[in-house]
Design a protein around this motif. Structure first.
Motif, PDB file in Angstrom:
ATOM      1  N   GLY A  13      47.646  36.544  31.500  1.00  0.00           N
ATOM      2  CA  GLY A  13      48.499  37.715  31.385  1.00  0.00           C
ATOM      3  C   GLY A  13      49.898  37.395  30.895  1.00  0.00           C
ATOM      4  O   GLY A  13      50.789  38.231  30.986  1.00  0.00           O
ATOM      5  N   SER A  79      47.036  36.336  36.101  1.00  0.00           N
ATOM      6  CA  SER A  79      48.191  37.160  35.767  1.00  0.00           C
ATOM      7  C   SER A  79      49.430  36.739  36.538  1.00  0.00           C
ATOM      8  O   SER A  79      49.364  36.432  37.722  1.00  0.00           O
ATOM      9  N   GLU A  81      53.093  37.951  38.169  1.00  0.00           N
ATOM     10  CA  GLU A  81      53.560  39.187  38.796  1.00  0.00           C
ATOM     11  C   GLU A  81      54.950  39.480  38.259  1.00  0.00           C
ATOM     12  O   GLU A  81      55.852  38.667  38.382  1.00  0.00           O
ATOM     13  N   THR A  86      51.177  43.688  37.691  1.00  0.00           N
ATOM     14  CA  THR A  86      50.632  42.812  36.665  1.00  0.00           C
ATOM     15  C   THR A  86      51.462  42.939  35.393  1.00  0.00           C
ATOM     16  O   THR A  86      52.250  43.879  35.240  1.00  0.00           O
ATOM     17  N   LYS A  91      47.815  44.576  31.167  1.00  0.00           N
ATOM     18  CA  LYS A  91      47.396  45.962  31.375  1.00  0.00           C
ATOM     19  C   LYS A  91      47.059  46.626  30.050  1.00  0.00           C
ATOM     20  O   LYS A  91      46.059  47.332  29.917  1.00  0.00           O
ATOM     21  N   THR A 115      46.265  35.382  40.540  1.00  0.00           N
ATOM     22  CA  THR A 115      47.646  35.702  40.210  1.00  0.00           C
ATOM     23  C   THR A 115      48.549  34.558  40.643  1.00  0.00           C
ATOM     24  O   THR A 115      48.194  33.758  41.506  1.00  0.00           O
ATOM     25  N   ALA A 126      50.562  42.033  42.369  1.00  0.00           N
ATOM     26  CA  ALA A 126      49.947  42.168  41.038  1.00  0.00           C
ATOM     27  C   ALA A 126      48.431  42.137  41.163  1.00  0.00           C
ATOM     28  O   ALA A 126      47.721  42.850  40.449  1.00  0.00           O
ATOM     29  N   GLN A 127      47.926  41.311  42.063  1.00  0.00           N
ATOM     30  CA  GLN A 127      46.485  41.220  42.249  1.00  0.00           C
ATOM     31  C   GLN A 127      45.909  42.556  42.702  1.00  0.00           C
ATOM     32  O   GLN A 127      44.867  42.988  42.229  1.00  0.00           O
ATOM     33  N   LEU A 130      45.883  44.847  39.700  1.00  0.00           N
ATOM     34  CA  LEU A 130      44.863  44.417  38.752  1.00  0.00           C
ATOM     35  C   LEU A 130      43.466  44.782  39.242  1.00  0.00           C
ATOM     36  O   LEU A 130      42.610  45.246  38.471  1.00  0.00           O
TER      37      LEU A 130
END
Length: 185
Positions: A13, A79, A81, A86, A91, A115, A126-127, A130
């Protein structure tokens, strides 16, 4: 009988040349041994999502992304953060790959998510985001303990991820991914 290693697609990411997320994926890929082969797909050339472009010809980079996902047995996404979520580039790529809705190359695709963050939570927020996005794409997100990598900047040495405990944890999660791939097949 000759067994063919599973084909995995790694997606970072982050676009940075010295991305810690890409380093994590490269290190993991080098440690997979005979169980799987992972290639990486860089998101640098994916344009911002615009549904008007779907009516015309899809950008070549989007066609390549969707083809790479289609050809893979499973995905591993790592990814960063950014601001509790994310990355926008990841995205955006998932938005492109999720088309057409309910019949995209992501539908039923086994996906392992990881992440990382320089902070202490390792990208846990972020996880969560996602996982929600992938749920909407009808992907098969692997149910296993979350792979979050806190303090990731201190765990990169000479461009390689050097946290052996976390690498072993990731390899166990890849076993779960492969089990899901075998279940889908």
């Amino acid at each position: 009988m000759v067994t063919v290693a599973h084909r995995l697609l790694g997606i970072s990411g982050s676009l940075r040349a010295q991305s810690t997320n890409t380093a994590v994926l490269k290190t993991l890929g080098a440690r997979l041994g005979d169980k799987a082969h992972m290639s990486l797909f860089a998101l640098n050339d994916i344009p911002l999502y615009n549904s008007d472009l779907e009516a015309e010809a899809l950008p070549a980079s989007v066609v390549a992304l969707k083809e790479a996902i289609s050809q893979a047995d499973g995905l591993i996404i790592c990814s960063p953060e950014y601001n509790y979520g994310t990355s926008g580039v990841l995205k955006n790529a998932l938005d492109w790959a999720s088309r057409p809705g309910f019949n995209s190359p992501l539908k039923h695709k086994p996906v392992l998510i990881m992440t990382s963050s320089p902070g202490v939570l390792g990208g846990a927020r972020a996880q969560s985001q996602l996982r929600e996005t992938l749920s909407a794409t009808l992907s098969r997100v692997i149910c296993s303990p979350q792979i979050v990598i806190p303090g990731v900047n201190q765990k990169i040495q000479n461009g390689h991820f050097a946290d052996e405990t976390t690498i072993e944890f990731m390899l166990a999660a890849v076993d779960n991914l492969i089990a899901e791939i075998n279940l889908v097949a």
